[in-house]
Write a protein that holds these residues in place. Structure first.
Motif, PDB file in Angstrom:
ATOM      1  N   ILE A  14     -14.662   4.936  -6.980  1.00  0.00           N
ATOM      2  CA  ILE A  14     -14.746   4.150  -8.404  1.00  0.00           C
ATOM      3  C   ILE A  14     -14.419   4.841  -9.561  1.00  0.00           C
ATOM      4  N   PRO A  15     -13.339   4.469 -10.368  1.00  0.00           N
ATOM      5  CA  PRO A  15     -13.048   5.060 -11.517  1.00  0.00           C
ATOM      6  C   PRO A  15     -13.826   4.759 -12.859  1.00  0.00           C
ATOM      7  N   PRO A  16     -13.768   5.141 -13.854  1.00  0.00           N
ATOM      8  CA  PRO A  16     -14.316   4.872 -15.170  1.00  0.00           C
ATOM      9  C   PRO A  16     -13.427   3.909 -15.976  1.00  0.00           C
ATOM     10  N   ASN A  17     -12.347   3.958 -15.564  1.00  0.00           N
ATOM     11  CA  ASN A  17     -11.133   3.007 -16.190  1.00  0.00           C
ATOM     12  C   ASN A  17     -10.024   2.551 -15.344  1.00  0.00           C
ATOM     13  N   PRO A  18     -10.513   1.395 -14.800  1.00  0.00           N
ATOM     14  CA  PRO A  18      -9.832   0.617 -13.977  1.00  0.00           C
ATOM     15  C   PRO A  18      -8.833   0.022 -14.287  1.00  0.00           C
ATOM     16  N   VAL A  19      -8.990  -0.702 -15.592  1.00  0.00           N
ATOM     17  CA  VAL A  19      -7.923  -1.343 -16.429  1.00  0.00           C
ATOM     18  C   VAL A  19      -6.679  -0.448 -16.682  1.00  0.00           C
ATOM     19  N   GLN A  20      -6.897   0.697 -17.114  1.00  0.00           N
ATOM     20  CA  GLN A  20      -5.751   1.651 -17.423  1.00  0.00           C
ATOM     21  C   GLN A  20      -5.080   2.186 -16.020  1.00  0.00           C
ATOM     22  N   LEU A  21      -5.888   2.164 -15.039  1.00  0.00           N
ATOM     23  CA  LEU A  21      -5.226   2.631 -13.881  1.00  0.00           C
ATOM     24  C   LEU A  21      -4.146   1.589 -13.211  1.00  0.00           C
ATOM     25  N   LEU A  22      -4.836   0.199 -13.192  1.00  0.00           N
ATOM     26  CA  LEU A  22      -4.222  -0.830 -12.852  1.00  0.00           C
ATOM     27  C   LEU A  22      -2.830  -1.196 -13.585  1.00  0.00           C
ATOM     28  N   SER A  23      -2.801  -0.516 -14.874  1.00  0.00           N
ATOM     29  CA  SER A  23      -1.631  -1.261 -15.572  1.00  0.00           C
ATOM     30  C   SER A  23      -0.917   0.253 -15.873  1.00  0.00           C
ATOM     31  N   ASN A  24      -0.904   1.261 -15.269  1.00  0.00           N
ATOM     32  CA  ASN A  24      -0.067   2.499 -15.785  1.00  0.00           C
ATOM     33  C   ASN A  24       1.177   2.365 -14.973  1.00  0.00           C
ATOM     34  N   GLY A  25       1.546   1.560 -14.160  1.00  0.00           N
ATOM     35  CA  GLY A  25       2.790   1.395 -13.391  1.00  0.00           C
ATOM     36  C   GLY A  25       2.870   1.870 -11.965  1.00  0.00           C
ATOM     37  N   LYS A  26       1.944   2.758 -11.590  1.00  0.00           N
ATOM     38  CA  LYS A  26       1.898   3.166 -10.315  1.00  0.00           C
ATOM     39  C   LYS A  26       1.478   2.310  -9.072  1.00  0.00           C
ATOM     40  N   PHE A  27       0.922   1.320  -9.647  1.00  0.00           N
ATOM     41  CA  PHE A  27       0.600   0.011  -8.686  1.00  0.00           C
ATOM     42  C   PHE A  27       1.903  -0.573  -8.482  1.00  0.00           C
ATOM     43  N   ILE A  28       2.570  -0.876  -9.320  1.00  0.00           N
ATOM     44  CA  ILE A  28       3.934  -1.455  -9.217  1.00  0.00           C
ATOM     45  C   ILE A  28       4.835  -0.684  -8.230  1.00  0.00           C
ATOM     46  N   LYS A  29       4.885   0.651  -8.345  1.00  0.00           N
ATOM     47  CA  LYS A  29       5.636   1.554  -7.721  1.00  0.00           C
ATOM     48  C   LYS A  29       5.335   1.532  -6.065  1.00  0.00           C
ATOM     49  N   LEU A  30       3.774   1.285  -5.791  1.00  0.00           N
ATOM     50  CA  LEU A  30       3.378   1.544  -4.512  1.00  0.00           C
ATOM     51  C   LEU A  30       3.987   0.298  -3.794  1.00  0.00           C
ATOM     52  N   ILE A  31       3.602  -0.997  -4.611  1.00  0.00           N
ATOM     53  CA  ILE A  31       3.978  -2.123  -4.075  1.00  0.00           C
ATOM     54  C   ILE A  31       5.563  -2.325  -3.644  1.00  0.00           C
ATOM     55  N   GLU A  32       6.362  -1.892  -4.699  1.00  0.00           N
ATOM     56  CA  GLU A  32       7.932  -1.844  -4.365  1.00  0.00           C
ATOM     57  C   GLU A  32       8.392  -0.963  -3.128  1.00  0.00           C
ATOM     58  N   GLU A  33       7.505   0.061  -2.774  1.00  0.00           N
ATOM     59  CA  GLU A  33       7.554   1.079  -1.533  1.00  0.00           C
ATOM     60  C   GLU A  33       7.139   0.192  -0.222  1.00  0.00           C
ATOM     61  N   ALA A  34       5.982  -0.448  -0.457  1.00  0.00           N
ATOM     62  CA  ALA A  34       5.246  -1.367   0.716  1.00  0.00           C
ATOM     63  C   ALA A  34       6.231  -2.704   1.179  1.00  0.00           C
ATOM     64  N   LYS A  35       6.739  -2.970   0.108  1.00  0.00           N
ATOM     65  CA  LYS A  35       7.679  -4.235   0.581  1.00  0.00           C
ATOM     66  C   LYS A  35       8.657  -3.864   1.462  1.00  0.00           C
ATOM     67  N   LYS A  36       9.136  -2.573   1.665  1.00  0.00           N
ATOM     68  CA  LYS A  36      10.341  -2.252   2.300  1.00  0.00           C
ATOM     69  C   LYS A  36       9.657  -2.221   3.854  1.00  0.00           C
ATOM     70  N   VAL A  37       8.467  -2.016   3.921  1.00  0.00           N
ATOM     71  CA  VAL A  37       7.862  -1.868   5.392  1.00  0.00           C
ATOM     72  C   VAL A  37       7.201  -2.999   5.785  1.00  0.00           C
ATOM     73  N   TYR A  38       6.480  -3.669   5.041  1.00  0.00           N
ATOM     74  CA  TYR A  38       5.470  -4.778   5.341  1.00  0.00           C
ATOM     75  C   TYR A  38       6.151  -6.254   5.286  1.00  0.00           C
ATOM     76  N   ASP A  39       5.605  -7.193   6.143  1.00  0.00           N
ATOM     77  CA  ASP A  39       6.186  -8.572   6.019  1.00  0.00           C
ATOM     78  C   ASP A  39       5.101  -9.495   5.015  1.00  0.00           C
ATOM     79  N   TYR A  40       3.882  -8.908   4.895  1.00  0.00           N
ATOM     80  CA  TYR A  40       2.975  -9.397   3.869  1.00  0.00           C
ATOM     81  C   TYR A  40       2.188  -8.153   3.277  1.00  0.00           C
ATOM     82  N   ILE A  41       1.963  -8.358   1.981  1.00  0.00           N
ATOM     83  CA  ILE A  41       0.648  -7.429   1.303  1.00  0.00           C
ATOM     84  C   ILE A  41      -0.451  -8.472   0.599  1.00  0.00           C
ATOM     85  N   ILE A  42      -1.460  -8.381   1.157  1.00  0.00           N
ATOM     86  CA  ILE A  42      -2.491  -8.832   0.787  1.00  0.00           C
ATOM     87  C   ILE A  42      -3.464  -8.208  -0.108  1.00  0.00           C
ATOM     88  N   ILE A  43      -3.675  -8.562  -1.481  1.00  0.00           N
ATOM     89  CA  ILE A  43      -4.537  -7.727  -2.497  1.00  0.00           C
ATOM     90  C   ILE A  43      -5.920  -8.567  -2.651  1.00  0.00           C
TER      91      ILE A  43
END
Length: 275
Positions: A146-175
């Motif tokens: 659990i981080p002290p700064n979840p808003v900053q982490l979720l909006s730092n662009g790294k989540f987008i990168k993860l999802i883009e990579e995962a989309k190449k592997v999976y049929d569904y991504i559930i969040i």
């Protein structure tokens, strides 16, 4: 009748029966129980919200407040997809009050999404868990420490990168994302990731009908798009017959716990309650 006010802007895509033990009710691909059938129906109905021409579908599970069953629904919806041969990634994105670890019987501080968001040089695939029997095509990435700064982490662009990579592997991504009324995280996730559909949980006998206007406002203000409402915990399952009895065996106090830990709505109260 109260749900009719949602008719003009969204639709009810599923009804999930009440079960006494959420954690013991993970989807079994061979089961013909009413809970299993309700998730098969949910999978079928959500398809109408999706563009079937897309190779991978990104779907967010959320709710208005804690305790409405969004994590339980995310787990079972993702398992029902993997049971028909879809390759599925389930991500715990509730960085404030994670519950996904409870369904895997692991420590909530085991490495996961937050660890990757802090240091994207780490390979998120190393954090994946194959945690459900009979679901070989299902992977889970829990929330992590659990981080002290979840808003900053979720909006730092790294989540987008993860999802883009995962989309190449999976049929569904559930969040599995946080409840909307308490914190802004899910609005950020929706804005950043542009999910193909949002499964919005309401819990029968628990969710306050006055909060339906919050859902309507969120959609009308374009904060959420392509929303399908799921009504959770309908009736109590009658063990003596197929089907369930109407009448609720629980009575919850309604209220919020603000200013917990790091501020407004940070932990939503007890971390032992399913968000």
């Amino acid at each position: 009748d109260d749900l009719k006010i949602l008719d003009n802007i969204t639709s009810i895509v599923g009804e999930i029966p009440f079960v006494k033990d959420d954690k013991a009710s993970n989807f079994n691909p061979n089961s013909r129980s009413i809970i299993a059938e309700s998730y098969r129906m949910l999978v079928s109905n959500v398809k109408y919200l999706l563009d079937e021409s897309q190779k991978c579908h990104l779907i967010v599970s959320t709710s208005t407040i804690k305790g409405e069953g969004k994590t339980f629904s995310a787990v079972n919806y993702s398992l029902s997809l993997s049971s028909v041969g879809k390759k599925v990634l389930l991500i715990g994105a509730d960085l404030r009050n994670p519950q996904l670890h409870n369904f895997l019987n692991i420590d909530k501080n085991d490495p996961g999404l937050s660890n990757y968001l802090v240091d994207s040089s780490m390979d998120w695939k190393k954090y994946l868990i194959r945690g459900f029997d009979q679901h070989e095509s299902h992977d889970t990435l829990i929330s992590g420490a659990i981080p002290p700064n979840p808003v900053q982490l979720l909006s730092n662009g790294k989540f987008i990168k993860l999802i883009e990579e995962a989309k190449k592997v999976y049929d569904y991504i559930i969040i599995d994302s946080p409840p909307l009324l308490l914190v802004t995280d899910t609005f950020i996730i929706s804005s950043e990731l542009k999910p193909d559909a949002i499964i919005y949980l309401l819990r029968s006998g628990y969710s306050n009908k006055n909060l339906l206007q919050f859902i309507i406002d969120s959609i009308n203000q374009s904060k959420l798009a392509n929303v399908g409402v799921v009504l959770n915990s309908i009736g109590e399952i009658d063990s003596s017959s197929y089907g369930y009895k109407y009448g609720y065996s629980y009575n919850y106090n309604y209220g919020y716990n603000y200013a917990y830990n790091y501020g407004y709505g940070y932990g939503y109260g007890s971390d032992n309650e399913d968000a």
